[in-house]
Design an enzyme around this catalytic site. Structure first.
Site, PDB file in Angstrom:
ATOM      1  N   ARG A 167      -5.304   4.854  10.356  1.00  0.00           N
ATOM      2  CA  ARG A 167      -4.175   3.433  10.608  1.00  0.00           C
ATOM      3  C   ARG A 167      -2.862   3.521  10.912  1.00  0.00           C
ATOM      4  NH1 ARG A 167      -8.370   3.289  10.044  1.00  0.00           N
ATOM      5  NH2 ARG A 167      -9.837   2.392   8.420  1.00  0.00           N
TER       6      ARG A 167
ATOM      7  N   SER B  73      -8.185  -4.691   3.818  1.00  0.00           N
ATOM      8  CA  SER B  73      -7.612  -3.882   2.958  1.00  0.00           C
ATOM      9  C   SER B  73      -5.994  -4.103   2.843  1.00  0.00           C
ATOM     10  CB  SER B  73      -7.812  -2.322   3.202  1.00  0.00           C
ATOM     11  OG  SER B  73      -9.223  -2.082   3.203  1.00  0.00           O
TER      12      SER B  73
ATOM     13  N   GLU C  94      -1.088  -1.131   4.043  1.00  0.00           N
ATOM     14  CA  GLU C  94      -1.728  -1.245   5.488  1.00  0.00           C
ATOM     15  C   GLU C  94      -1.405  -2.515   6.387  1.00  0.00           C
ATOM     16  OE1 GLU C  94      -6.020  -0.182   5.542  1.00  0.00           O
ATOM     17  OE2 GLU C  94      -6.228  -1.864   7.273  1.00  0.00           O
TER      18      GLU C  94
END
Ligand SMILES: Cc1cc2nc3c(=O)[nH]c(=O)nc-3n(C[C@H](O)[C@H](O)[C@H](O)COP(=O)(O)OP(=O)(O)OC[C@H]3O[C@@H](n4cnc5c(N)ncnc54)[C@H](O)[C@@H]3O)c2cc1C
Length: 313
Positions: A175, A223, A293
């Site tokens: 990520r 998420s 995130e």
């Protein structure tokens, strides 16, 4: 800031949309307006936007499909830029796919599978754009962008520099990429493999089913926190007793602990407050400080301090 924005609006001419709501361009569907918004739909229009921004110190926010972004209720005091539909083309030549930054991952996944290519099936469940997926190095089901990305065309909005970057220069990790907030990804070249159409489409159907069974609907951004090494953020949040936890108009999904759902007409401040509360409770119960995130736009340093992240999308 006000004067620089006024000059920018003037330079953008008919491309400028002042005080344009952008919260509703995100999947959370909360948050306020951008001081200025532009959605160039042709290369010449994009060049005009880049010329207007470069050399100024106006903050820029590049919007993809808004599926990983929380915009503050007060909005974003700068230029929000989203590529128009004409930047969503998908061209397939053998095993090489050239996708515009605006192309949506599920569309690219289905198109490439239909062409008998394999390697991008995982992306069918990620509701982002190619540009956002490069920036985030999006992934799932054991794959990620880094696995098939070869190169991207990037424009630096503050210097006007326009060039091609090879994937190995993008520092792609979980990520994470080296793409900065003022760098606009324009397109991506992806390399896949020949496979069997029926098999690829079967895998896609399986992933769609899995997502439907395991992920909540509603207004969310996937998420909320990244998984810490060798653990899962969802497991830690669940263990801290946060499933179903409510903070004003935001709730931790009772179905998947690492998802937050915002009520219709809800507030970004509640989503942010709930993230901070979940992070505190997880630290208390397991000693792990989770890392968001989600990307943030329009919040102050003080507001984001509780989440341990800096300002800037
Ligand atoms: C239901 C759901 C499920 C999800 N599942 C997953 C998953 O399995 N795996 C996963 O990785 N993510 C997942 N996500 C999160 C999200 O879809 C990804 O992070 C996606 O890559 C974000 O793309 P976007 O276009 O929506 O980006 P945005 O949310 O619009 O932006 C995200 C970041 O990318 C930047 N950005 C966007 N476009 C560009 C561009 N053209 N050039 C440069 N920077 C750009 C933005 O400035 C911002 O910093 C999920 C989200 C939802 C809502």
């Amino acid at each position: 800031v006000g004067e620089a924005l006024d000059r920018l609006v003037e330079a953008l001419g008919d491309l400028a949309r002042p005080a344009h709501p952008i919260g509703e361009l995100t999947t959370y569907r909360v948050g306020g307006p951008a001081a200025v918004y532009a959605e160039p739909d042709t290369e010449p229009a994009l060049v005009r936007v880049v010329e207007a921004v470069s050399g100024t110190d106006v903050d820029v926010l590049v919007l993809g499909n808004g599926s990983n972004l929380l915009v503050a209720d007060r909005g974003f005091e700068g230029l929000a830029l989203k590529l128009g539909d004409s930047f969503s083309s998908i061209r397939i030549d053998g095993t090489t796919v050239a996708a515009g930054a605006g192309a949506l991952l599920p569309v690219v996944a289905r198109r490439t599978a239909a062409e008998g290519l394999t390697g991008f099936e995982w992306a069918v469940g990620v509701p982002g754009s190619i540009g956002g997926a490069v920036r985030m190095n999006a992934g799932g089901h054991g794959s990620e962008m880094a696995g098939s990305l070869r190169r991207v065309r990037v424009v630096d909005l503050h210097t006007g520099e326009d060039g091609v970057m090879e994937a190995d220069r993008l520092d792609l990790a979980y990520r994470h990429s080296a793409i900065a907030p003022d760098q606009l990804v324009l397109d991506a070249t992806i390399e896949l493999e020949h496979g069997e159409r029926a098999r690829a489409e079967q895998e896609i159907a399986g992933i769609v089913r899995w997502r439907r069974e395991n992920q909540p609907g509603g207004a969310n951004a996937g998420s909320v926190f990244t998984n810490p090494p060798d653990d899962s953020a969802g497991r830690l949040i669940d263990a801290a007793g946060c499933k179903g936890l409510r903070w004003g108009s935001a709730e931790v999904s009772p179905k998947h602990a690492n998802f937050i759902q915002a009520d219709a007409g809800g507030r970004a401040a509640d989503v942010l407050g709930l993230m901070a509360e979940v992070r505190r409770r997880v630290a208390e119960s397991s000693g792990v400080w989770l890392v968001p995130e989600t990307r943030f736009a329009g919040f102050t340093r003080a507001e984001l301090a509780e989440l341990g992240v800096g300002v800037g999308p």
